[in-house]
Design a protein around this motif. Structure first.
Motif, PDB file in Angstrom:
ATOM      1  N   GLN A 248      -2.439  -8.094 -24.315  1.00 41.17           N
ATOM      2  CA  GLN A 248      -1.947  -8.191 -22.952  1.00 41.17           C
ATOM      3  C   GLN A 248      -1.377  -9.577 -22.633  1.00 41.17           C
ATOM      4  O   GLN A 248      -0.556  -9.714 -21.713  1.00 41.17           O
ATOM      5  CB  GLN A 248      -3.076  -7.841 -21.973  1.00 41.17           C
ATOM      6  CG  GLN A 248      -2.602  -7.481 -20.572  1.00 41.17           C
ATOM      7  CD  GLN A 248      -3.744  -6.971 -19.701  1.00 41.17           C
ATOM      8  OE1 GLN A 248      -4.797  -6.574 -20.212  1.00 41.17           O
ATOM      9  NE2 GLN A 248      -3.542  -6.979 -18.401  1.00 41.17           N
ATOM     10  N   ILE A 249      -1.784 -10.600 -23.377  1.00 40.37           N
ATOM     11  CA  ILE A 249      -1.227 -11.936 -23.158  1.00 40.37           C
ATOM     12  C   ILE A 249       0.268 -11.941 -23.465  1.00 40.37           C
ATOM     13  O   ILE A 249       1.045 -12.665 -22.825  1.00 40.37           O
ATOM     14  CB  ILE A 249      -1.962 -12.990 -24.006  1.00 40.37           C
ATOM     15  CG1 ILE A 249      -3.429 -13.084 -23.581  1.00 40.37           C
ATOM     16  CG2 ILE A 249      -1.295 -14.354 -23.876  1.00 40.37           C
ATOM     17  CD1 ILE A 249      -3.646 -13.513 -22.136  1.00 40.37           C
ATOM     18  N   GLU A 250       0.693 -11.115 -24.403  1.00 41.12           N
ATOM     19  CA  GLU A 250       2.117 -11.060 -24.716  1.00 41.12           C
ATOM     20  C   GLU A 250       2.907 -10.493 -23.538  1.00 41.12           C
ATOM     21  O   GLU A 250       3.984 -10.989 -23.194  1.00 41.12           O
ATOM     22  CB  GLU A 250       2.345 -10.234 -25.981  1.00 41.12           C
ATOM     23  CG  GLU A 250       1.736 -10.885 -27.211  1.00 41.12           C
ATOM     24  CD  GLU A 250       2.150 -10.218 -28.511  1.00 41.12           C
ATOM     25  OE1 GLU A 250       3.173  -9.482 -28.516  1.00 41.12           O
ATOM     26  OE2 GLU A 250       1.470 -10.444 -29.536  1.00 41.12           O
ATOM     27  N   GLN A 251       2.383  -9.457 -22.892  1.00 42.06           N
ATOM     28  CA  GLN A 251       3.072  -8.904 -21.721  1.00 42.06           C
ATOM     29  C   GLN A 251       3.079  -9.914 -20.577  1.00 42.06           C
ATOM     30  O   GLN A 251       4.072 -10.041 -19.850  1.00 42.06           O
ATOM     31  CB  GLN A 251       2.406  -7.601 -21.268  1.00 42.06           C
ATOM     32  CG  GLN A 251       3.093  -6.938 -20.082  1.00 42.06           C
ATOM     33  CD  GLN A 251       4.568  -6.671 -20.316  1.00 42.06           C
ATOM     34  OE1 GLN A 251       4.958  -6.190 -21.382  1.00 42.06           O
ATOM     35  NE2 GLN A 251       5.400  -7.000 -19.341  1.00 42.06           N
ATOM     36  N   LEU A 252       1.982 -10.650 -20.417  1.00 41.19           N
ATOM     37  CA  LEU A 252       1.927 -11.706 -19.412  1.00 41.19           C
ATOM     38  C   LEU A 252       2.981 -12.774 -19.709  1.00 41.19           C
ATOM     39  O   LEU A 252       3.679 -13.246 -18.797  1.00 41.19           O
ATOM     40  CB  LEU A 252       0.529 -12.326 -19.390  1.00 41.19           C
ATOM     41  CG  LEU A 252       0.328 -13.545 -18.481  1.00 41.19           C
ATOM     42  CD1 LEU A 252       0.606 -13.201 -17.030  1.00 41.19           C
ATOM     43  CD2 LEU A 252      -1.096 -14.073 -18.644  1.00 41.19           C
ATOM     44  N   SER A 253       3.120 -13.143 -20.964  1.00 41.77           N
ATOM     45  CA  SER A 253       4.107 -14.138 -21.362  1.00 41.77           C
ATOM     46  C   SER A 253       5.526 -13.665 -21.054  1.00 41.77           C
ATOM     47  O   SER A 253       6.368 -14.444 -20.590  1.00 41.77           O
ATOM     48  CB  SER A 253       3.953 -14.452 -22.853  1.00 41.77           C
ATOM     49  OG  SER A 253       4.770 -15.524 -23.233  1.00 41.77           O
ATOM     50  N   VAL A 254       5.781 -12.386 -21.294  1.00 42.83           N
ATOM     51  CA  VAL A 254       7.092 -11.819 -20.964  1.00 42.83           C
ATOM     52  C   VAL A 254       7.352 -11.944 -19.462  1.00 42.83           C
ATOM     53  O   VAL A 254       8.435 -12.373 -19.031  1.00 42.83           O
ATOM     54  CB  VAL A 254       7.177 -10.344 -21.407  1.00 42.83           C
ATOM     55  CG1 VAL A 254       8.423  -9.682 -20.812  1.00 42.83           C
ATOM     56  CG2 VAL A 254       7.202 -10.233 -22.921  1.00 42.83           C
ATOM     57  N   GLN A 255       6.349 -11.580 -18.646  1.00 47.00           N
ATOM     58  CA  GLN A 255       6.520 -11.658 -17.203  1.00 47.00           C
ATOM     59  C   GLN A 255       6.781 -13.091 -16.751  1.00 47.00           C
ATOM     60  O   GLN A 255       7.681 -13.350 -15.938  1.00 47.00           O
ATOM     61  CB  GLN A 255       5.291 -11.106 -16.485  1.00 47.00           C
ATOM     62  CG  GLN A 255       5.438 -11.104 -14.958  1.00 47.00           C
ATOM     63  CD  GLN A 255       4.172 -10.659 -14.243  1.00 47.00           C
ATOM     64  OE1 GLN A 255       3.136 -10.415 -14.876  1.00 47.00           O
ATOM     65  NE2 GLN A 255       4.243 -10.566 -12.926  1.00 47.00           N
ATOM     66  N   LEU A 256       6.022 -14.041 -17.291  1.00 46.13           N
ATOM     67  CA  LEU A 256       6.216 -15.443 -16.917  1.00 46.13           C
ATOM     68  C   LEU A 256       7.600 -15.929 -17.336  1.00 46.13           C
ATOM     69  O   LEU A 256       8.252 -16.700 -16.616  1.00 46.13           O
ATOM     70  CB  LEU A 256       5.135 -16.310 -17.555  1.00 46.13           C
ATOM     71  CG  LEU A 256       3.699 -16.024 -17.093  1.00 46.13           C
ATOM     72  CD1 LEU A 256       2.712 -16.849 -17.910  1.00 46.13           C
ATOM     73  CD2 LEU A 256       3.533 -16.301 -15.602  1.00 46.13           C
ATOM     74  N   GLY A 257       8.054 -15.469 -18.489  1.00 48.08           N
ATOM     75  CA  GLY A 257       9.395 -15.831 -18.934  1.00 48.08           C
ATOM     76  C   GLY A 257      10.465 -15.264 -18.021  1.00 48.08           C
ATOM     77  O   GLY A 257      11.458 -15.943 -17.708  1.00 48.08           O
ATOM     78  N   GLN A 258      10.286 -14.026 -17.588  1.00 45.69           N
ATOM     79  CA  GLN A 258      11.244 -13.418 -16.674  1.00 45.69           C
ATOM     80  C   GLN A 258      11.266 -14.151 -15.324  1.00 45.69           C
ATOM     81  O   GLN A 258      12.333 -14.319 -14.724  1.00 45.69           O
ATOM     82  CB  GLN A 258      10.884 -11.952 -16.430  1.00 45.69           C
ATOM     83  CG  GLN A 258      11.177 -11.024 -17.599  1.00 45.69           C
ATOM     84  CD  GLN A 258      10.746  -9.610 -17.296  1.00 45.69           C
ATOM     85  OE1 GLN A 258       9.562  -9.284 -17.312  1.00 45.69           O
ATOM     86  NE2 GLN A 258      11.706  -8.765 -16.983  1.00 45.69           N
ATOM     87  N   ILE A 259      10.093 -14.562 -14.853  1.00 42.09           N
ATOM     88  CA  ILE A 259      10.020 -15.236 -13.557  1.00 42.09           C
ATOM     89  C   ILE A 259      10.858 -16.506 -13.558  1.00 42.09           C
ATOM     90  O   ILE A 259      11.572 -16.792 -12.587  1.00 42.09           O
ATOM     91  CB  ILE A 259       8.550 -15.540 -13.200  1.00 42.09           C
ATOM     92  CG1 ILE A 259       7.822 -14.245 -12.806  1.00 42.09           C
ATOM     93  CG2 ILE A 259       8.453 -16.572 -12.066  1.00 42.09           C
ATOM     94  CD1 ILE A 259       6.331 -14.386 -12.632  1.00 42.09           C
ATOM     95  N   ARG A 260      10.808 -17.288 -14.645  1.00 40.35           N
ATOM     96  CA  ARG A 260      11.499 -18.578 -14.676  1.00 40.35           C
ATOM     97  C   ARG A 260      12.847 -18.531 -15.404  1.00 40.35           C
ATOM     98  O   ARG A 260      13.541 -19.545 -15.471  1.00 40.35           O
ATOM     99  CB  ARG A 260      10.608 -19.638 -15.326  1.00 40.35           C
ATOM    100  CG  ARG A 260       9.350 -19.966 -14.575  1.00 40.35           C
ATOM    101  CD  ARG A 260       9.583 -20.340 -13.116  1.00 40.35           C
ATOM    102  NE  ARG A 260      10.556 -21.393 -12.936  1.00 40.35           N
ATOM    103  CZ  ARG A 260      10.271 -22.697 -12.998  1.00 40.35           C
ATOM    104  NH1 ARG A 260       9.026 -23.089 -13.247  1.00 40.35           N
ATOM    105  NH2 ARG A 260      11.206 -23.589 -12.806  1.00 40.35           N
ATOM    106  N   HIS A 261      13.219 -17.378 -15.936  1.00 36.83           N
ATOM    107  CA  HIS A 261      14.476 -17.250 -16.682  1.00 36.83           C
ATOM    108  C   HIS A 261      15.661 -17.756 -15.855  1.00 36.83           C
ATOM    109  O   HIS A 261      15.767 -17.437 -14.685  1.00 36.83           O
ATOM    110  CB  HIS A 261      14.680 -15.777 -17.061  1.00 36.83           C
ATOM    111  CG  HIS A 261      15.923 -15.527 -17.853  1.00 36.83           C
ATOM    112  ND1 HIS A 261      16.017 -15.828 -19.188  1.00 36.83           N
ATOM    113  CD2 HIS A 261      17.131 -15.006 -17.491  1.00 36.83           C
ATOM    114  CE1 HIS A 261      17.223 -15.500 -19.618  1.00 36.83           C
ATOM    115  NE2 HIS A 261      17.911 -15.000 -18.610  1.00 36.83           N
ATOM    116  N   PRO A 262      16.579 -18.562 -16.445  1.00 41.26           N
ATOM    117  CA  PRO A 262      16.674 -18.926 -17.861  1.00 41.26           C
ATOM    118  C   PRO A 262      15.870 -20.168 -18.231  1.00 41.26           C
ATOM    119  O   PRO A 262      15.971 -20.633 -19.370  1.00 41.26           O
ATOM    120  CB  PRO A 262      18.167 -19.177 -18.057  1.00 41.26           C
ATOM    121  CG  PRO A 262      18.596 -19.731 -16.733  1.00 41.26           C
ATOM    122  CD  PRO A 262      17.774 -18.998 -15.697  1.00 41.26           C
TER     123      PRO A 262
END
Length: 351
Positions: free
Chosen positions: A41-55
């Motif tokens: 689940q940490i990987e999905q959390l990491s994806v979400q955090l990446g999307q929030i601050r993208h790019p």
């Protein structure tokens, strides 16, 4: 004197998280020096955090917990085993640094701000206390609207402003907590209308009720629900309260407007998140749900938001305790993206 009804509140502009970025971020994580999917689940959390601050890249170093405090007129109906005076006592405990939230924050390097959203008493000035009081507690929602429409709007706006101010001061992560005797009763009413969900399924023991206390609580909540048929989010908030719930919802919207993750604590905080998302659906992508509370109704609130919490520890205290415990997970999720080498670099000796 004007008698006009305030217009519907306009939340701040929120850019939805970019679904197009998900595939690229997930590919980056899959290419890290680890087996595919091995961090769960940490990987999905990491994806979400990446999307929030993208790019841009996510950061989690500076985390702030906002604990919103407010009183509820519903306590007049016996919905809690504790008197409203306990709200004041707990606020003073936070300010003295001796509450559970303080201890957990010290253990995780999280700063705490205590916000008077609507405590039914004059609180002494304190460096750690933010005076955002809208009114001296809400009215008794079993008898009349908890607050006016304008007061509901003011509470939302104030919460939004506080979140934006913290982020502009350097907060990477915002966590939410609350304190308010009687606020599980108000949250049950909000959940009932905003999910929507059967009223009885939304009512739990709160801070701890015996069978007699639960009968009083259920009767008061049923009386309040029968008094108003409101379903629009702002109307539901004004009818049933509370002020700390409104400010938490505003804080979620404020954090989302600044593209920062906001950690949602337990039952009451999740109901605030539901209110925020009903007001502005784009806010949902910025919410990280800390834990599954033992309070009845929390699963319904999580389901209404299609949320999977990070932790399941049987917590039901509030104060932001669960949100604080989730902060290290967000920090880890951010650093998975920014600090971990790619497998190709490891194999090619490019470290």
């Amino acid at each position: 004197m004007s008698t006009s009804i305030p217009a519907a509140w306009q939340p701040p502009g929120i850019t939805p998280i970019d679904p197009q970025a998900e595939a690229a971020i997930r590919a980056r994580i899959d290419g890290k020096a680890k087996p595919l999917g091995s961090l769960g689940q940490i990987e999905q959390l990491s994806v979400q955090l990446g999307q929030i601050r993208h790019p841009g890249e996510p950061r989690g170093d500076n985390a702030v917990l906002l604990v919103f405090a407010g009183d509820h007129g519903l306590t007049e109906e016996g919905v809690s085993q504790f008197p409203a005076a306990v709200t004041v006592a707990m606020v003073m405990t936070y300010l003295a640094g001796r509450a559970c939230a303080n201890a957990f924050a010290a253990a995780t390097n999280v700063e705490i701000r205590v916000v008077d959203a609507g405590v039914a008493a004059e609180l002494p000035k304190h460096a750690g206390l933010i005076d955002a009081k809208i009114r001296m507690g809400t009215a008794n929602a079993a008898r009349e609207p908890a607050m006016t429409r304008q007061q509901a709007i003011d509470a939302l706006e104030r919460g939004c402003q506080l979140a934006i101010a913290e982020i502009r001061d350097g907060a990477d992560i915002l966590a939410l907590g609350e304190m308010g005797i009687g606020n599980t009763a108000s949250s049950s009413l909000l959940l009932h209308r905003l999910a929507p969900a059967p009223l009885d399924d939304c009512i739990g023991v709160g801070a701890g009720q015996d069978s007699v206390g639960m009968a009083k609580k259920r009767a008061a909540i049923e009386t309040a629900a029968a008094r108003s048929d409101a379903t629009a989010p702002l109307d539901v908030l004004a009818e049933f309260g509370g002020l700390e719930i409104a400010m938490m919802a505003g804080a979620i919207l404020g954090a989302a407007s600044q593209r920062r993750p906001v950690i949602v604590d337990g039952f009451i905080s999740t109901v605030a998140a539901l209110l925020a998302v009903r007001l502005e659906p784009a806010a949902r992508g910025y919410c990280v749900f800390a834990h599954r509370s033992a309070e009845r109704g929390h699963d319904l609130a999580l389901a209404a938001l299609q949320a999977k919490p990070l932790l399941d520890l049987g917590l039901r205290l509030g104060e932001g305790t669960g949100a604080i415990l989730a902060v290290p997970l967000l920090r880890a999720g951010a650093r998975l993206l920014t600090d971990v080498a790619s497998l190709s670099d490891v194999l090619e000796g490019k470290l």
